[in-house]
Design an enzyme around this catalytic site. Structure first.
Site, PDB file in Angstrom:
ATOM      1  N   ARG A   1       2.772   0.200  -1.243  1.00  0.00           N
ATOM      2  CA  ARG A   1       2.080  -0.237  -2.465  1.00  0.00           C
ATOM      3  C   ARG A   1       3.136  -0.344  -3.564  1.00  0.00           C
ATOM      4  O   ARG A   1       3.725   0.656  -3.958  1.00  0.00           O
ATOM      5  CB  ARG A   1       1.014   0.807  -2.822  1.00  0.00           C
TER       6      ARG A   1
ATOM      7  N   LYS B   1       8.031   5.496  -9.355  1.00  0.00           N
ATOM      8  CA  LYS B   1       7.502   6.825  -9.711  1.00  0.00           C
ATOM      9  C   LYS B   1       8.591   7.749 -10.234  1.00  0.00           C
ATOM     10  O   LYS B   1       9.780   7.514 -10.043  1.00  0.00           O
ATOM     11  CB  LYS B   1       6.767   7.413  -8.519  1.00  0.00           C
TER      12      LYS B   1
END
Ligand code: HH2
Length: 315
Positions: free
Chosen positions: A260, A226
């Site tokens: 995840r 991210k």
């Protein structure tokens, strides 16, 4: 503090949370932020799904609608058309599948096609009926915090106290799921890194993840590749592997149950080393004089008791 649930119930399977579990990401989208287009063809997607299972994921999370900042929703028919062939092709996968969708009609079809869990990045805001679907079918449900929608979420990332606000929102969403008839063991929560948060907000959520774990539900967390890692490292999405793995380790040390990730093998290896180090705490001390000690006195390497989860939810 409530003790975290030790299993996450998905359909007719229990995913053990005694050790951190990995949710492997499979995006069957043309436009996901780090792997968009890579697995858009079903044959590649099915092969990648099998590889993710073989690399040690406990669950495969398939998404067919990108939620990157600024993404526009895709029509439900298009979302399902991307998912269906991949779900059918992975029916015999040895691990359960979750589908990253917030639409009731897509979730219903996915469960019929064999999905065991629904990963709802809107935490029931887009479609509250997802909770009744999970209650009726026994499917696992992930409730993720997001402010606004993918189109608007990065417009306002200011919070008075991001951890407190996210925790309260997740507590409310979880309560709604339980009131709809879900069993607590079915319902996981996720602070939604990158979904309406500043780089500092994401770091704060990771640093104080124990406060989210204190809710008592299985905790998912998704730092993988991210942009807050990019901001720290000055690296593009495909160059954030080391940062992603470091963030996962930090997360499990603060109570994350499921990470995840895109890079399953690398994350599994890091978690294995971390667990092996922690496992020493549950064994007699190894002798340092070169004589056989530690493992030779007890179980062979890797076969010892599950390690204590350092700071597992307790800070
Ligand atoms: N992050 C993304 C998508 N779904 N679900 C949960 N529960 N937690 C997350 O952090 C999360 C999520 C975004 O990542 P990715 O799937 O790689 O990208 P895109 O949304 O662009 O497909």
């Amino acid at each position: 503090m409530t003790r975290p649930a030790r299993v996450w119930r998905v359909g007719d399977q229990d995913i053990s949370l005694d050790r951190p579990a990995i949710a492997g990401i499979l995006n069957v989208t043309p436009d996901s932020f780090s792997d968009g287009g890579r697995y858009a063809a079903s044959r590649e997607a099915i092969a990648r799904g099998r590889e993710i299972a073989a690399q040690g994921a406990a669950i495969l999370d398939i998404g067919a609608e990108s939620t990157r900042p600024g993404a526009e929703p895709v029509p439900a028919g298009e979302e399902w058309a991307r998912l269906e062939p991949v779900l059918r092709g992975l029916r015999d996968l040895p691990i359960p599948i979750s589908v990253d969708t917030s639409r009731l009609e897509v979730a219903e079809r996915a469960i019929e096609a064999g999905a065991a869990a629904i990963n709802d990045v809107t935490a029931l805001r887009r479609d509250p009926a997802l909770a009744r679907l999970a209650a009726r079918t026994g499917a696992g449900l992930v409730l993720m915090h997001m402010r606004g929608t993918p189109r608007t979420m990065q417009l306002d990332t200011e919070y008075e106290d991001v951890v407190r606000e996210v925790r309260i929102a997740l507590v409310h969403a979880r309560r709604a799921a339980l009131e709809a008839g879900c069993d607590p063991s079915q319902v996981a929560i996720d602070p939604g890194l990158g979904f309406g948060k500043s780089p500092d907000g994401n770091l704060e959520l990771l640093a104080r993840l124990d406060e989210i774990a204190a809710v008592g539900a299985p905790v998912w967390v998704g730092p993988s590749r991210k942009s807050f890692l990019g901001a720290l490292l000055g690296a593009g999405p495909r160059e954030r592997l080391t940062g992603s793995v470091a963030a996962c380790l930090a997360a499990v040390r603060r109570g994350a149950d499921v990470v995840r990730v895109h890079d399953v093998r690398e994350t599994r290896e890091a978690l294995t080393v971390d667990a092996a180090i922690d496992a020493r705490l549950a064994r007699p001390p190894a002798r340092s004089d070169g004589a056989a000690g530690g493992a030779a006195e007890g179980a062979p390497d890797g076969a010892g008791p599950a390690p204590p989860r350092a700071a597992g939810g307790n800070g």
